[in-house]
Design a protein around this motif. Structure first.
Motif, PDB file in Angstrom:
ATOM      1  N   LEU A   7       0.830  -1.207   0.000  1.00  0.00           N
ATOM      2  CA  LEU A   7       0.000   0.000   0.000  1.00  0.00           C
ATOM      3  C   LEU A   7       0.866   1.259   0.000  1.00  0.00           C
ATOM      4  CD1 LEU A   7      -2.732   1.442   0.166  1.00  0.00           C
ATOM      5  CD2 LEU A   7      -2.625   1.161   2.659  1.00  0.00           C
ATOM      6  N   GLU A  55      -8.943  -3.094   5.921  1.00  0.00           N
ATOM      7  CA  GLU A  55      -9.473  -1.736   5.891  1.00  0.00           C
ATOM      8  C   GLU A  55      -8.429  -0.876   6.585  1.00  0.00           C
ATOM      9  OE1 GLU A  55     -13.682  -0.100   6.680  1.00  0.00           O
ATOM     10  OE2 GLU A  55     -12.633   0.126   8.591  1.00  0.00           O
ATOM     11  N   GLU A  84      -7.280   9.460  -5.503  1.00  0.00           N
ATOM     12  CA  GLU A  84      -8.544   8.894  -5.980  1.00  0.00           C
ATOM     13  C   GLU A  84      -8.401   8.233  -7.351  1.00  0.00           C
ATOM     14  OE1 GLU A  84     -11.188  12.222  -5.619  1.00  0.00           O
ATOM     15  OE2 GLU A  84     -11.353  11.987  -3.446  1.00  0.00           O
ATOM     16  N   ARG A  88      -6.486   0.468  -9.230  1.00  0.00           N
ATOM     17  CA  ARG A  88      -7.118  -0.383  -8.219  1.00  0.00           C
ATOM     18  C   ARG A  88      -6.258  -1.594  -7.880  1.00  0.00           C
ATOM     19  NH1 ARG A  88      -9.165   3.500  -6.144  1.00  0.00           N
ATOM     20  NH2 ARG A  88     -11.030   4.383  -7.014  1.00  0.00           N
ATOM     21  N   VAL A  96      -7.821  -2.515  -4.550  1.00  0.00           N
ATOM     22  CA  VAL A  96      -8.601  -1.545  -3.786  1.00  0.00           C
ATOM     23  C   VAL A  96     -10.070  -1.735  -4.119  1.00  0.00           C
ATOM     24  CG1 VAL A  96      -9.061   0.909  -3.433  1.00  0.00           C
ATOM     25  CG2 VAL A  96      -6.705   0.106  -3.695  1.00  0.00           C
ATOM     26  N   LEU A  99     -12.038   3.580  -1.885  1.00  0.00           N
ATOM     27  CA  LEU A  99     -11.068   4.567  -1.410  1.00  0.00           C
ATOM     28  C   LEU A  99     -11.794   5.899  -1.338  1.00  0.00           C
ATOM     29  CD1 LEU A  99      -8.107   5.372  -0.772  1.00  0.00           C
ATOM     30  CD2 LEU A  99      -7.795   5.702  -3.211  1.00  0.00           C
ATOM     31  N   VAL A 122      -9.280   3.301   3.072  1.00  0.00           N
ATOM     32  CA  VAL A 122      -9.110   2.365   1.967  1.00  0.00           C
ATOM     33  C   VAL A 122      -9.578   0.986   2.425  1.00  0.00           C
ATOM     34  CG1 VAL A 122      -6.692   1.855   2.566  1.00  0.00           C
ATOM     35  CG2 VAL A 122      -7.499   1.489   0.220  1.00  0.00           C
ATOM     36  N   MET A 124      -9.380  -3.010   0.973  1.00  0.00           N
ATOM     37  CA  MET A 124      -8.674  -3.819  -0.023  1.00  0.00           C
ATOM     38  C   MET A 124      -8.982  -5.292   0.161  1.00  0.00           C
ATOM     39  SD  MET A 124      -4.936  -2.024   0.461  1.00  0.00           S
ATOM     40  CE  MET A 124      -4.939  -2.386   2.216  1.00  0.00           C
TER      41      MET A 124
END
Length: 129
Positions: A7, A55, A84, A88, A96, A99, A122, A124
């Motif tokens: 991440l 999360e 943003e 992904r 993701v 987000l 976020v 995932m």
């Protein structure tokens, strides 16, 4: 590689091209302003029966100098847009799912120094490799 490292690397990569002197993944010893700091995420379990999930909350802090925070306002908007728009698929099977920006704030640090903090959530999931 840990999900934390995956991440962190994806976030730093997403901020490439931001008009700052550097984007750091840890607090720098010395840096010329403006610069960005991607702070470590707080992660918790968000898995399903058959998929690992996380999360997390993370923040991107911008540091700038000047009499007024005009440039910082533009940089903060650019950070939000770049985060943003990040891909992904972030690596090692992690994707993701959502987000969102939670909050942002610009504040004065001292004489002629400003900071902006944008906090995100976020979620995932990891597909089987």
């Amino acid at each position: 590689m840990s999900v934390q490292a995956v991440l962190q690397a994806a976030l730093v990569e997403a901020l490439a091209g931001l008009e700052v002197t550097a984007v750091f993944d840890a607090p720098p010893v010395r840096a010329a302003r403006p610069y960005a700091l991607v702070e470590e995420a707080w992660l918790s379990d968000w898995g399903t029966k058959d998929m690992a999930g996380r999360e997390g909350r993370f923040a991107v802090t911008l540091f700038d100098a000047g009499e007024r925070p005009a440039r910082l306002r533009g940089l903060a908007g650019a950070v939000e847009a770049k985060i943003e728009a990040m891909p992904r698929a972030i690596g090692e099977g992690w994707e993701v799912a959502s987000l969102v920006l939670l909050r942002s704030r610009i504040s004065r640090e001292g004489d002629g120094r400003w900071q902006s903090v944008s906090e995100f959530r976020v979620r995932m999931l990891r597909s089987a490799l």
